[in-house]
Design a protein around this motif. Structure first.
Motif, PDB file in Angstrom:
ATOM      1  N   GLY A  45       0.830  -1.179  -0.099  1.00 41.89           N
ATOM      2  CA  GLY A  45      -0.083   0.216  -0.003  1.00 41.89           C
ATOM      3  C   GLY A  45       0.799   1.220  -0.138  1.00 41.89           C
ATOM      4  O   GLY A  45       2.051   1.249   0.288  1.00 41.89           O
ATOM      5  N   GLY A  46       0.274   2.308  -0.303  1.00 40.06           N
ATOM      6  CA  GLY A  46       1.057   3.734  -0.151  1.00 40.06           C
ATOM      7  C   GLY A  46       0.023   4.588  -0.746  1.00 40.06           C
ATOM      8  O   GLY A  46      -1.179   4.390  -1.179  1.00 40.06           O
ATOM      9  N   GLY A  47       0.555   5.741  -0.519  1.00 40.33           N
ATOM     10  CA  GLY A  47      -0.088   7.079  -0.926  1.00 40.33           C
ATOM     11  C   GLY A  47       0.370   8.222  -0.904  1.00 40.33           C
ATOM     12  O   GLY A  47       1.657   8.108  -0.561  1.00 40.33           O
ATOM     13  N   ALA A  48      -0.168   9.242  -1.058  1.00 43.38           N
ATOM     14  CA  ALA A  48       0.361  10.661  -0.937  1.00 43.38           C
ATOM     15  C   ALA A  48      -0.709  11.711  -0.442  1.00 43.38           C
ATOM     16  O   ALA A  48      -1.985  11.485  -0.576  1.00 43.38           O
ATOM     17  CB  ALA A  48       0.838  11.168  -2.183  1.00 43.38           C
ATOM     18  N   ARG A  49      -0.201  12.723   0.208  1.00 44.67           N
ATOM     19  CA  ARG A  49      -1.037  13.780   0.901  1.00 44.67           C
ATOM     20  C   ARG A  49      -0.514  15.018   0.732  1.00 44.67           C
ATOM     21  O   ARG A  49       0.662  15.317   0.472  1.00 44.67           O
ATOM     22  CB  ARG A  49      -1.411  13.673   2.316  1.00 44.67           C
ATOM     23  N   TRP A  50      -1.300  15.831   0.185  1.00 51.25           N
ATOM     24  CA  TRP A  50      -0.846  17.255  -0.224  1.00 51.25           C
ATOM     25  C   TRP A  50      -1.414  18.311   0.465  1.00 51.25           C
ATOM     26  O   TRP A  50      -2.785  18.123   0.723  1.00 51.25           O
ATOM     27  CB  TRP A  50      -1.314  17.438  -1.939  1.00 51.25           C
ATOM     28  N   MET A  51      -0.990  19.446   1.075  1.00 51.29           N
ATOM     29  CA  MET A  51      -1.439  20.301   1.579  1.00 51.29           C
ATOM     30  C   MET A  51      -0.946  21.752   1.155  1.00 51.29           C
ATOM     31  O   MET A  51      -0.086  22.047   0.616  1.00 51.29           O
ATOM     32  CB  MET A  51      -0.922  20.575   3.107  1.00 51.29           C
ATOM     33  N   ASP A  52      -2.118  22.454   0.862  1.00 58.09           N
ATOM     34  CA  ASP A  52      -1.854  23.859   0.319  1.00 58.09           C
ATOM     35  C   ASP A  52      -0.892  24.714   1.107  1.00 58.09           C
ATOM     36  O   ASP A  52      -0.955  24.528   2.307  1.00 58.09           O
ATOM     37  CB  ASP A  52      -3.100  24.481  -0.072  1.00 58.09           C
ATOM     38  N   ILE A  53      -0.732  25.879   0.557  1.00 55.45           N
ATOM     39  CA  ILE A  53       0.135  26.887   1.320  1.00 55.45           C
ATOM     40  C   ILE A  53      -0.774  27.321   2.634  1.00 55.45           C
ATOM     41  O   ILE A  53      -1.918  27.095   2.420  1.00 55.45           O
ATOM     42  CB  ILE A  53       0.491  28.155   0.508  1.00 55.45           C
ATOM     43  N   THR A  54      -0.085  27.705   3.750  1.00 54.05           N
ATOM     44  CA  THR A  54      -0.798  28.676   4.714  1.00 54.05           C
ATOM     45  C   THR A  54      -0.207  29.670   4.969  1.00 54.05           C
ATOM     46  O   THR A  54       1.126  30.103   4.601  1.00 54.05           O
ATOM     47  CB  THR A  54      -0.542  27.534   6.249  1.00 54.05           C
ATOM     48  N   TRP A  55      -0.613  30.711   5.399  1.00 51.55           N
ATOM     49  CA  TRP A  55      -0.144  32.090   5.910  1.00 51.55           C
ATOM     50  C   TRP A  55      -0.770  32.691   6.896  1.00 51.55           C
ATOM     51  O   TRP A  55      -2.079  32.319   7.447  1.00 51.55           O
ATOM     52  CB  TRP A  55      -0.245  32.829   4.564  1.00 51.55           C
ATOM     53  N   GLY A  56      -0.319  33.682   7.702  1.00 48.92           N
ATOM     54  CA  GLY A  56      -0.644  34.373   8.856  1.00 48.92           C
ATOM     55  C   GLY A  56       0.162  35.614   8.983  1.00 48.92           C
ATOM     56  O   GLY A  56       1.267  35.608   8.842  1.00 48.92           O
ATOM     57  N   ASN A  57      -0.386  36.493   9.676  1.00 47.32           N
ATOM     58  CA  ASN A  57       0.136  37.657  10.083  1.00 47.32           C
ATOM     59  C   ASN A  57       1.172  37.440  11.351  1.00 47.32           C
ATOM     60  O   ASN A  57       0.331  36.909  12.328  1.00 47.32           O
ATOM     61  CB  ASN A  57      -0.629  38.885  10.082  1.00 47.32           C
ATOM     62  N   VAL A  58       2.343  37.746  11.452  1.00 44.79           N
ATOM     63  CA  VAL A  58       3.069  37.398  12.758  1.00 44.79           C
ATOM     64  C   VAL A  58       3.198  38.781  13.213  1.00 44.79           C
ATOM     65  O   VAL A  58       3.763  39.738  12.581  1.00 44.79           O
ATOM     66  CB  VAL A  58       4.294  36.709  12.370  1.00 44.79           C
TER      67      VAL A  58
END
Length: 139
Positions: free
Chosen positions: A56-69
């Motif tokens: 078995g196997g697979g992949a996961r993708w996450m979009d960019i995240t951003w925030g004001n620091v």
């Protein structure tokens, strides 16, 4: 959106996609969680000479995240964590109806990525490559 099922008697596929947008007064705002996420995983159970083996196997993708620091000295700055893919693998062998062993490899390519950015502007690195071996005995 999520779908899971058998493509063939031995091949199982699972996929999912999540999309969300944060808005305040109809204006898209910075977010500390990704707007888009995608996963796809599958397993294949062999039969015949390789009976008992499952890959078995697979992949996961996450979009960019951003925030004001916010910094009391320098003011506010926009921090962006780039999108990323992570690939995982699994091998299982069923010795008997009761005994099996499973080897999981997470983050196969040892991708360096930011997993979480919190409200206070700090971030956490995602897990590096990891290997987990387990044995299961069912009574």
């Amino acid at each position: 959106l999520e779908a899971s099922g058998y493509i063939t008697q031995n091949w199982q596929l699972h996929g999912g996609f999540t999309h969300r947008i944060s808005r305040l007064d109809s204006i898209k705002v910075a977010t500390i969680t990704p707007e888009n996420q995608f996963t796809i995983y599958n397993t294949y159970k062999f039969d015949g000479a390789l009976d008992g083996l499952t890959l078995g196997g697979g992949a996961r993708w996450m979009d960019i995240t951003w925030g004001n620091v916010r910094n009391p000295v320098y003011g506010t700055a926009l921090f962006t964590a780039p999108s990323y893919w992570v690939v995982d693998l699994m091998v299982r062998y069923k010795f008997t109806d009761n005994l099996s062993a499973t080897l999981n490899v997470g983050n196969l390519f040892d991708r360096k990525y930011i997993n979480l950015m919190d409200f206070y502007g700090s971030y956490t690195w995602g897990a590096p490559r990891n290997v987990f071996l387990s044995m299961t005995y069912r009574f």
